[in-house]
Design an enzyme around this catalytic site. Structure first.
Site, PDB file in Angstrom:
ATOM      1  N   ASP A 189      -6.723  -8.728   0.281  1.00 25.12           N
ATOM      2  CA  ASP A 189      -5.743  -7.880   0.421  1.00 25.12           C
ATOM      3  C   ASP A 189      -4.550  -8.724   0.479  1.00 25.12           C
ATOM      4  O   ASP A 189      -4.396  -9.614   0.990  1.00 25.12           O
ATOM      5  CB  ASP A 189      -6.101  -7.107   1.357  1.00 25.12           C
ATOM      6  CG  ASP A 189      -4.817  -5.864   1.371  1.00 25.12           C
ATOM      7  OD1 ASP A 189      -4.993  -4.788   1.030  1.00 25.12           O
ATOM      8  OD2 ASP A 189      -3.768  -6.150   2.219  1.00 25.12           O
ATOM      9  N   ASN A 197       7.164  -4.965  -2.726  1.00 18.48           N
ATOM     10  CA  ASN A 197       7.719  -3.965  -3.526  1.00 18.48           C
ATOM     11  C   ASN A 197       9.144  -3.290  -3.204  1.00 18.48           C
ATOM     12  O   ASN A 197       9.851  -3.106  -3.846  1.00 18.48           O
ATOM     13  CB  ASN A 197       6.739  -2.888  -3.706  1.00 18.48           C
ATOM     14  CG  ASN A 197       5.599  -3.095  -4.846  1.00 18.48           C
ATOM     15  OD1 ASN A 197       5.857  -3.845  -5.895  1.00 18.48           O
ATOM     16  ND2 ASN A 197       4.547  -2.363  -4.652  1.00 18.48           N
ATOM     17  N   HIS A 202       9.276  -2.218  -8.076  1.00 23.96           N
ATOM     18  CA  HIS A 202       7.731  -2.012  -8.616  1.00 23.96           C
ATOM     19  C   HIS A 202       7.579  -3.162  -9.913  1.00 23.96           C
ATOM     20  O   HIS A 202       6.369  -3.396 -10.115  1.00 23.96           O
ATOM     21  CB  HIS A 202       7.561  -0.751  -8.901  1.00 23.96           C
ATOM     22  CG  HIS A 202       7.434   0.083  -7.843  1.00 23.96           C
ATOM     23  ND1 HIS A 202       6.115   0.145  -6.920  1.00 23.96           N
ATOM     24  CD2 HIS A 202       8.139   0.885  -7.003  1.00 23.96           C
ATOM     25  CE1 HIS A 202       6.376   0.923  -5.850  1.00 23.96           C
ATOM     26  NE2 HIS A 202       7.582   1.644  -5.861  1.00 23.96           N
ATOM     27  N   ASP A 206       4.324  -5.540  -9.982  1.00 26.72           N
ATOM     28  CA  ASP A 206       3.352  -5.451 -11.109  1.00 26.72           C
ATOM     29  C   ASP A 206       3.261  -6.856 -11.475  1.00 26.72           C
ATOM     30  O   ASP A 206       1.850  -7.397 -11.802  1.00 26.72           O
ATOM     31  CB  ASP A 206       3.707  -4.628 -12.350  1.00 26.72           C
ATOM     32  CG  ASP A 206       3.860  -3.044 -11.829  1.00 26.72           C
ATOM     33  OD1 ASP A 206       2.915  -2.880 -10.599  1.00 26.72           O
ATOM     34  OD2 ASP A 206       4.150  -2.215 -12.656  1.00 26.72           O
ATOM     35  N   GLU A 233      -3.450  -3.034  -3.788  1.00 27.44           N
ATOM     36  CA  GLU A 233      -3.396  -4.505  -4.102  1.00 27.44           C
ATOM     37  C   GLU A 233      -4.659  -5.212  -3.363  1.00 27.44           C
ATOM     38  O   GLU A 233      -4.380  -6.468  -2.839  1.00 27.44           O
ATOM     39  CB  GLU A 233      -2.052  -4.893  -2.962  1.00 27.44           C
ATOM     40  CG  GLU A 233      -2.458  -4.541  -1.383  1.00 27.44           C
ATOM     41  CD  GLU A 233      -1.713  -3.142  -1.234  1.00 27.44           C
ATOM     42  OE1 GLU A 233      -1.559  -2.786  -0.068  1.00 27.44           O
ATOM     43  OE2 GLU A 233      -1.958  -2.430  -2.295  1.00 27.44           O
TER      44      GLU A 233
END
Length: 318
Positions: A189, A197, A202, A206, A233
């Site tokens: 994780d 973010n 975002h 990404d 994630e």
């Protein structure tokens, strides 16, 4: 009137030139081979325009076999010979060599002629140009394969998706149980990814996920290892035939790769760069345990890492 038509029909049937004209006016290429000598007794003139070889160069089945793609030759020859020996009509698709060195897809449709004793006497058939049809089929197959691959890939990161992960886990669990070999899982994780973010947006998030996925894929370097995006994630590494020590080594390699990448994360409470939390579990599958229990074991190790200091690896207790 009907008698006159009947006489004309009989004259056509009795005239070999009529048959020859009809055969040589089709796009298909007629041919005939004597079974005893395995030599061509006839081949249509269309062969010259289709493949470029002169008619008189088609002397025996050796010429037919030699003018075939090497990858097709053995199975086509073996198949056609065996079918002919059995007296069975058959057909085969193969790539025929043209006189200019290129290849063209051909469909050979073969009919076996027998003599009065029931023995194979000759082979007659037609060669059909199916090159355009084959190209369409191959393009369709490639498209189908691409669509199938896409259905098993995470569209953002390019690694395996959850659907693929479920299938791989099921298969590797069964293989490990059958072969009495260890199976390891590494669940990863990204620490404080929401804050990442919020800080960078975002689009940058990404890009970060794609970068992490690539680093994990490089760290799990064996062909059979699978890296999948579990969701959000979280990522999972499936490591077949891997004991606990080797699995920990892979997890440490992931951490080292991310550290070397030095991805800034100023909003993280644990580090100025992006970090991971990781749970590692290893199991020797048998009739007393289950895949669900194994997944829960790895998941608990991950959450123990996240509930602690994060930026760490926790190995599940057996």
């Amino acid at each position: 009137m009907s008698t006159q038509l009947s006489e004309q029909s009989y004259e056509m049937e009795a005239d070999p030139d009529v048959y020859k004209t009809l055969l040589e006016s089709t796009r298909a290429i007629p041919w005939k081979i004597d079974w005893k000598t395995l030599r061509f007794t006839y081949i249509g003139p269309q062969i010259e325009s289709l493949l470029g070889w002169q008619r008189d160069s088609w002397r025996s089945v050796d010429d037919w076999a030699e003018r075939m793609h090497p990858d097709d030759r053995k199975w086509v020859v073996d198949f056609c010979v065996s079918q002919s020996q059995e007296g069975s009509d058959h057909e085969a698709d193969y790539r025929a060599l043209k006189s200019d060195g290129s290849y063209l897809w051909i469909r050979d449709v073969v009919h076996v002629l027998r003599n009065e004793q029931g023995e194979v006497d000759a082979l007659i058939g037609f060669m059909f140009d199916i090159d355009e049809r084959k190209k369409v089929e191959q393009e369709r197959d490639c498209l189908r394969q691409e669509l199938e691959e896409l259905s098993y890939k995470d569209c953002l990161t390019g690694v395996a998706n959850r659907r693929m992960l479920d299938q791989v886990l099921e298969q590797e669990w069964m293989d490990a149980r059958r072969n009495c070999q260890p199976l390891s899982l590494v669940i990863i994780d990204i620490d404080y990814f929401k804050q990442y973010n919020d800080s960078f947006g975002h689009f940058k998030g990404d890009e970060c996920l794609r970068q992490v996925a690539s680093l994990l894929a490089d760290s799990a370097c064996r062909a059979r290892d699978v890296v999948a995006r579990f969701g959000g994630e979280e990522f999972v590494l499936v490591l077949p035939q891997t004991d606990a020590h080797a699995a920990l080594t892979v997890a440490e390699r992931c951490f080292a790769a991310l550290q070397d990448a030095n991805i800034p994360h100023p909003a993280s409470p644990v580090s100025s760069q992006l970090t991971l939390s990781c749970g590692v579990a290893t199991c020797l599958p048998n009739h007393r345990n289950s895949l669900d229990d194994f997944l829960e074991q790895a998941d608990k190790a991950l959450y123990k890492a996240k509930d602690g200091s994060r930026n760490c690896i926790v190995v599940a207790e057996n």
